[in-house]
Design an enzyme around this catalytic site. Structure first.
Site, short mmCIF file in Angstrom:
data_model
loop_
_atom_site.label_atom_id
_atom_site.label_comp_id
_atom_site.label_asym_id
_atom_site.label_seq_id
_atom_site.Cartn_x
_atom_site.Cartn_y
_atom_site.Cartn_z
N THR A 1 0.88 -1.17 0.00
CA THR A 1 0.00 0.00 0.00
C THR A 1 0.92 1.22 0.00
O THR A 1 2.15 1.08 -0.05
CB THR A 1 -0.86 0.03 1.28
OG1 THR A 1 0.02 0.24 2.40
CG2 THR A 1 -1.65 -1.26 1.47
N THR B 1 -1.47 -3.18 19.42
CA THR B 1 -1.11 -1.83 19.86
C THR B 1 -1.65 -1.57 21.27
O THR B 1 -2.62 -2.23 21.69
CB THR B 1 -1.70 -0.79 18.88
OG1 THR B 1 -1.66 0.50 19.49
CG2 THR B 1 -3.15 -1.09 18.52
N ASP B 2 -1.05 -0.61 21.96
CA ASP B 2 -1.60 -0.20 23.27
C ASP B 2 -2.91 0.57 23.09
O ASP B 2 -3.67 0.75 24.05
CB ASP B 2 -0.58 0.63 24.06
CG ASP B 2 -0.12 1.91 23.35
OD1 ASP B 2 -0.57 2.17 22.21
OD2 ASP B 2 0.69 2.65 23.94
N TYR C 1 -9.26 3.01 13.91
CA TYR C 1 -8.02 2.23 13.87
C TYR C 1 -7.96 1.27 15.05
O TYR C 1 -7.81 0.05 14.89
CB TYR C 1 -6.79 3.16 13.88
CG TYR C 1 -5.50 2.45 14.25
CD1 TYR C 1 -4.96 1.48 13.42
CD2 TYR C 1 -4.84 2.75 15.45
CE1 TYR C 1 -3.79 0.80 13.77
CE2 TYR C 1 -3.67 2.09 15.81
CZ TYR C 1 -3.15 1.11 14.97
OH TYR C 1 -1.99 0.45 15.32
N LYS D 1 -8.12 -2.88 15.25
CA LYS D 1 -7.04 -3.69 15.83
C LYS D 1 -7.59 -4.56 16.96
O LYS D 1 -7.20 -5.72 17.11
CB LYS D 1 -5.90 -2.79 16.35
CG LYS D 1 -5.09 -2.08 15.29
CD LYS D 1 -4.29 -3.01 14.40
CE LYS D 1 -3.11 -3.64 15.12
NZ LYS D 1 -2.27 -4.45 14.16
N ASN E 1 3.15 15.68 23.63
CA ASN E 1 3.52 15.95 22.23
C ASN E 1 4.32 17.24 22.10
O ASN E 1 5.30 17.29 21.34
CB ASN E 1 2.25 16.04 21.37
CG ASN E 1 1.57 14.70 21.25
OD1 ASN E 1 2.19 13.65 21.44
ND2 ASN E 1 0.27 14.70 20.95
N HIS F 1 -9.60 12.42 20.18
CA HIS F 1 -8.16 12.27 20.45
C HIS F 1 -7.90 11.66 21.83
O HIS F 1 -8.25 12.26 22.85
CB HIS F 1 -7.52 13.66 20.37
CG HIS F 1 -6.05 13.66 20.20
ND1 HIS F 1 -5.35 14.80 19.90
CD2 HIS F 1 -5.13 12.67 20.29
CE1 HIS F 1 -4.07 14.51 19.80
NE2 HIS F 1 -3.91 13.22 20.04
P1 NAD Z 1 2.89 0.66 8.38
O1 NAD Z 1 1.60 1.33 8.04
O2 NAD Z 1 4.17 1.43 8.27
O3 NAD Z 1 3.09 -0.66 7.49
C1 NAD Z 1 2.05 -1.55 7.22
C2 NAD Z 1 2.53 -2.49 6.11
O4 NAD Z 1 1.49 -3.46 5.87
C3 NAD Z 1 2.78 -1.78 4.77
O5 NAD Z 1 4.01 -2.22 4.24
C4 NAD Z 1 1.60 -2.23 3.90
O6 NAD Z 1 1.92 -2.28 2.53
C5 NAD Z 1 1.32 -3.61 4.48
N1 NAD Z 1 -0.06 -4.07 4.25
C6 NAD Z 1 -1.21 -3.39 4.44
N2 NAD Z 1 -2.27 -4.16 4.16
C7 NAD Z 1 -1.79 -5.37 3.80
C8 NAD Z 1 -2.38 -6.60 3.42
N3 NAD Z 1 -3.71 -6.73 3.34
N4 NAD Z 1 -1.59 -7.64 3.12
C9 NAD Z 1 -0.23 -7.53 3.18
N5 NAD Z 1 0.39 -6.38 3.53
C10 NAD Z 1 -0.38 -5.32 3.84
O7 NAD Z 1 2.69 0.11 9.85
P2 NAD Z 1 3.74 0.00 11.04
O8 NAD Z 1 3.84 1.31 11.72
O9 NAD Z 1 4.97 -0.65 10.55
O10 NAD Z 1 2.96 -0.97 12.02
C11 NAD Z 1 3.11 -2.39 11.93
C12 NAD Z 1 2.16 -3.03 12.92
O11 NAD Z 1 2.42 -2.56 14.24
C13 NAD Z 1 0.69 -2.71 12.64
O12 NAD Z 1 -0.07 -3.88 12.86
C14 NAD Z 1 0.34 -1.64 13.65
O13 NAD Z 1 -1.02 -1.69 14.01
C15 NAD Z 1 1.24 -2.04 14.82
N6 NAD Z 1 1.64 -0.92 15.69
C16 NAD Z 1 2.34 0.13 15.18
C17 NAD Z 1 2.75 1.16 16.03
C18 NAD Z 1 3.57 2.32 15.55
O14 NAD Z 1 3.94 3.17 16.36
N7 NAD Z 1 3.91 2.40 14.27
C19 NAD Z 1 2.41 1.12 17.40
C20 NAD Z 1 1.65 0.04 17.86
C21 NAD Z 1 1.30 -0.98 17.01
P1 TYD Z 2 0.59 9.62 15.59
O1 TYD Z 2 2.04 9.63 15.24
O2 TYD Z 2 -0.41 9.76 14.51
O3 TYD Z 2 0.34 8.30 16.45
P2 TYD Z 2 -0.97 7.85 17.33
O4 TYD Z 2 -2.11 8.71 16.98
O5 TYD Z 2 -1.14 6.43 16.88
O6 TYD Z 2 -0.54 7.96 18.76
O7 TYD Z 2 0.35 10.79 16.64
C1 TYD Z 2 1.08 10.84 17.86
C2 TYD Z 2 0.52 11.99 18.66
O8 TYD Z 2 0.85 13.22 17.98
C3 TYD Z 2 -1.00 11.99 18.78
O9 TYD Z 2 -1.34 12.48 20.08
C4 TYD Z 2 -1.46 12.96 17.71
C5 TYD Z 2 -0.33 13.98 17.65
N1 TYD Z 2 -0.07 14.60 16.34
C6 TYD Z 2 0.03 15.99 16.25
O10 TYD Z 2 -0.12 16.72 17.24
N2 TYD Z 2 0.29 16.55 15.02
C7 TYD Z 2 0.44 15.78 13.91
O11 TYD Z 2 0.66 16.35 12.81
C8 TYD Z 2 0.36 14.36 14.02
C9 TYD Z 2 0.52 13.48 12.81
C10 TYD Z 2 0.11 13.81 15.28
#
Ligand code: NAD
Ligand code: TYD
Length: 354
Positions: free
Chosen positions: A34, A132-133, A158, A162, A257, A293
Site C-alpha cells: 500500500t 497496539t496499546d 483504527y 485492531k 507531544n 483524540h
Molecule cells: P505501516 O503502516 O508502516 O506498514 C504496514 C505495512 O502493511 C505496509 O508495508 C503495507 O503495505 C502492508 N499491508 C497493508 N495491508 C496489507 C495486506 N492486506 N496484506 C499484506 N500487507 C499489507 O505500519 P507499522 O507502523 O509498521 O505498524 C506495523 C504493525 O504494528 C501494525 O499492525 C500496527 O497496528 C502495529 N503498531 C504500530 C505502532 C507504531 O507506532 N507504528 C504502534 C503500535 C502498534
Molecule cells: P501519531 O504519530 O499519529 O500516532 P498515534 O495517533 O497512533 O498515537 O500521533 C502521535 C501523537 O501526535 C498523537 O497524540 C497525535 C499527535 N499529532 C500531532 O499533534 N500533530 C500531527 O501532525 C500528528 C501526525 C500527530
C-alpha cells in the site's frame, strides 16, 4: 524460515533488517505494498537470498496457501495493517477490510496449513500478532499504566479494528489451539518511519521550512519505543513466549507531544541550524484537535521483563538523537517518499513472482 506480513512497512522493514543481521534463518516477506509499504527500506537486501519478497494481500487465501505449502514456515509474524489514526477517521473502510477481514482470512489460511503439519511441527509453530496499546483506550493523567489485564476500550476506527483482530487471534487459540502470541506496543519511532506520523512529520516539515502542526493543546501523552528495541522484544517473544499469552512492550518514555516537538527542534537547532539563525520552534503551530483524540497512553512492560528478560536498550534521549540524525542522513529517502518516486523504485526492482 519465518513468514512476515507487512515487512515493507515501518516496523516490519526494521524487523526484517534486524532479523537478517542476526540470523541465517530466511524470511519470506508478504506485503501488499500500500502507500505505507516501501521496498526501498530493504534495498540493502537486494542480493541477499535470505530475503524473499512477495507482493500480495495476506487475505488472499490462494496466494498465501501456495506460499505456505512451498516454504513451510515455522512461524508467522503479522505486522500488516492500516496503521494511521488520522486516515482511519477519514476512511475507516480500509481499516475494517485490512485489519479485520484480511487478518481473519490470514488466520484461517494459517490454521488450514497448521492442521497439515506433523505433531512436533504443530507444537513448535507460532503465530505472532502485532497489536497496539491503543486497544486499551485512553488514560487520565494519574492512572496507572496499561497492564495486559486492562479492559479493551478502543476509541478510534483504527484501534477498534485492531481490537477486533486481537479477538480473532485470541479465538483462534482458544477454539482451535493455534499457538498464537499477541504483543501490545506503544508508539514506535526510528528509521524508515513514514512522514505522516508525528515524529517523522515534524522532522521532515522542519527541514522543509513548513509549519509543525500540533493538535489541540499539545498536552496529549504518548509512551515512545525505539523501533529496534521493539524488534528485539518481538524476537524474544517469538523465541520464549507462551502460546495464548499477550505481552506489553514499551519504552518507559512518556512525553507530551509539545515536549517532544520541542526536543526535536532543539536537536535540529544543534545538528542542522536554520539558515536564518532562528530556532525551528518558530515553525510550531497549534491546529484544530483530532476528533476523539486519546489523551494518554502508557505501557506497563513488567511482564515481558519478568518472564522473558527483555528491556529496552535505548533511552529516549539516545533514540531520538539517532532518529533525527537518521533523517538528516537520508534526504534521498525522504525525497522519494514525498515525491512518490519510491513506487517507481518498486516497479524497477520488484521481480519475484507470487
Ligand atoms: P505501516 O503502516 O508502516 O506498514 C504496514 C505495512 O502493511 C505496509 O508495508 C503495507 O503495505 C502492508 N499491508 C497493508 N495491508 C496489507 C495486506 N492486506 N496484506 C499484506 N500487507 C499489507 O505500519 P507499522 O507502523 O509498521 O505498524 C506495523 C504493525 O504494528 C501494525 O499492525 C500496527 O497496528 C502495529 N503498531 C504500530 C505502532 C507504531 O507506532 N507504528 C504502534 C503500535 C502498534
Ligand atoms: P501519531 O504519530 O499519529 O500516532 P498515534 O495517533 O497512533 O498515537 O500521533 C502521535 C501523537 O501526535 C498523537 O497524540 C497525535 C499527535 N499529532 C500531532 O499533534 N500533530 C500531527 O501532525 C500528528 C501526525 C500527530
Amino acid at each position: 524460515m519465518i513468514l512476515v506480513t507487512g515487512g515493507a512497512g515501518f516496523i516490519g522493514s526494521n524487523f526484517v533488517l534486524d532479523w537478517l543481521a542476526q540470523s541465517d534463518e530466511p524470511i519470506l516477506n508478504l506485503d501488499k505494498l500500500t502507500y505505507a509499504g516501501n521496498l526501498e527500506n530493504l534495498c540493502s537486501l537486494q542480493n541477499n537470498p535470505g530475503h524473499i519478497f512477495v507482493q500480495g494481500d495476506m487475505g488472499n487465501d490462494q496466494l498465501l496457501g501456495t506460499l505456505l505449502v512451498r516454504h513451510t514456515p515455522r512461524a508467522i509474524v503479522n505486522f500488516a495493517a492500516e496503521s494511521h489514526v488520522d486516515r482511519s477517521i477519514h476512511s475507516p473502510n480500509d481499516f475494517v477490510q485490512t485489519n479485520i477481514v484480511s487478518t481473519f482470512q490470514l488466520l484461517e489460511t494459517t490454521r488450514a496449513y497448521w492442521n497439515t503439519l506433523p505433531t512436533q511441527a504443530q507444537k513448535a509453530f507460532r503465530f505472532l500478532h502485532i497489536s497496539t496499546d491503543e486497544v486499551y483506550g485512553s488514560l487520565d493523567k494519574d492512572d496507572p499504566a496499561f497492564t495486559e489485564q486492562h479492559r479493551y476500550a478502543p476509541n478510534s476506527p483504527y484501534s477498534a479494528s485492531k481490537a477486533a483482530s486481537d479477538h480473532l487471534v485470541r479465538a483462534a487459540h482458544h477454539t482451535y489451539g493455534l499457538p498464537t502470541l499477541t504483543t501490545h506496543c506503544s508508539n514506535n519511532y526510528g528509521p524508515y518511519h513514514f512522514p505522516e506520523k508525528l515524529i517523522p512529520l515534524m522532522i521532515v516539515n522542519a527541514l522543509a521550512d513548513k509549519p509543525l502542526p500540533v493538535y489541540g493543546d499539545g498536552l496529549q501523552v504518548r509512551d515512545w519505543l525505539y523501533v529496534k528495541d521493539h524488534c528485539s522484544a518481538l524476537r524474544r517473544v517469538l523465541h520464549a513466549g507462551t502460546p495464548g499469552q499477550t505481552y506489553n512492550i514499551g519504552g518507559g518514555n512518556e512525553r507530551t507531544n509539545i515536549e517532544l516537538v520541542h526536543t526535536i527542534c532543539t536537536l535540529l537547532d544543534k545538528l542542522h541550524p536554520k539558515k536564518d539563525g532562528q530556532s525551528y520552534q518558530t515553525q510550531i503551530r497549534f491546529v484544530t484537535d483530532r476528533p476523539g483524540h486519546d489523551r494518554r497512553y502508557a505501557i506497563n512492560a513488567e511482564k515481558i521483563e519478568r518472564e522473558l528478560g527483555w528491556k529496552p536498550a535505548e533511552t529516549f534521549e539516545t533514540g531520538i538523537r539517532k532518529t533525527v540524525q537518521w533523517y538528516l542522513d537520508h534526504s534521498e529517502w525522504i525525497e522519494h517518499v514525498q515525491t512518490g518516486s519510491y513506487r517507481a523504485w518498486i516497479e524497477k526492482h520488484y521481480t519475484e513472482p507470487a
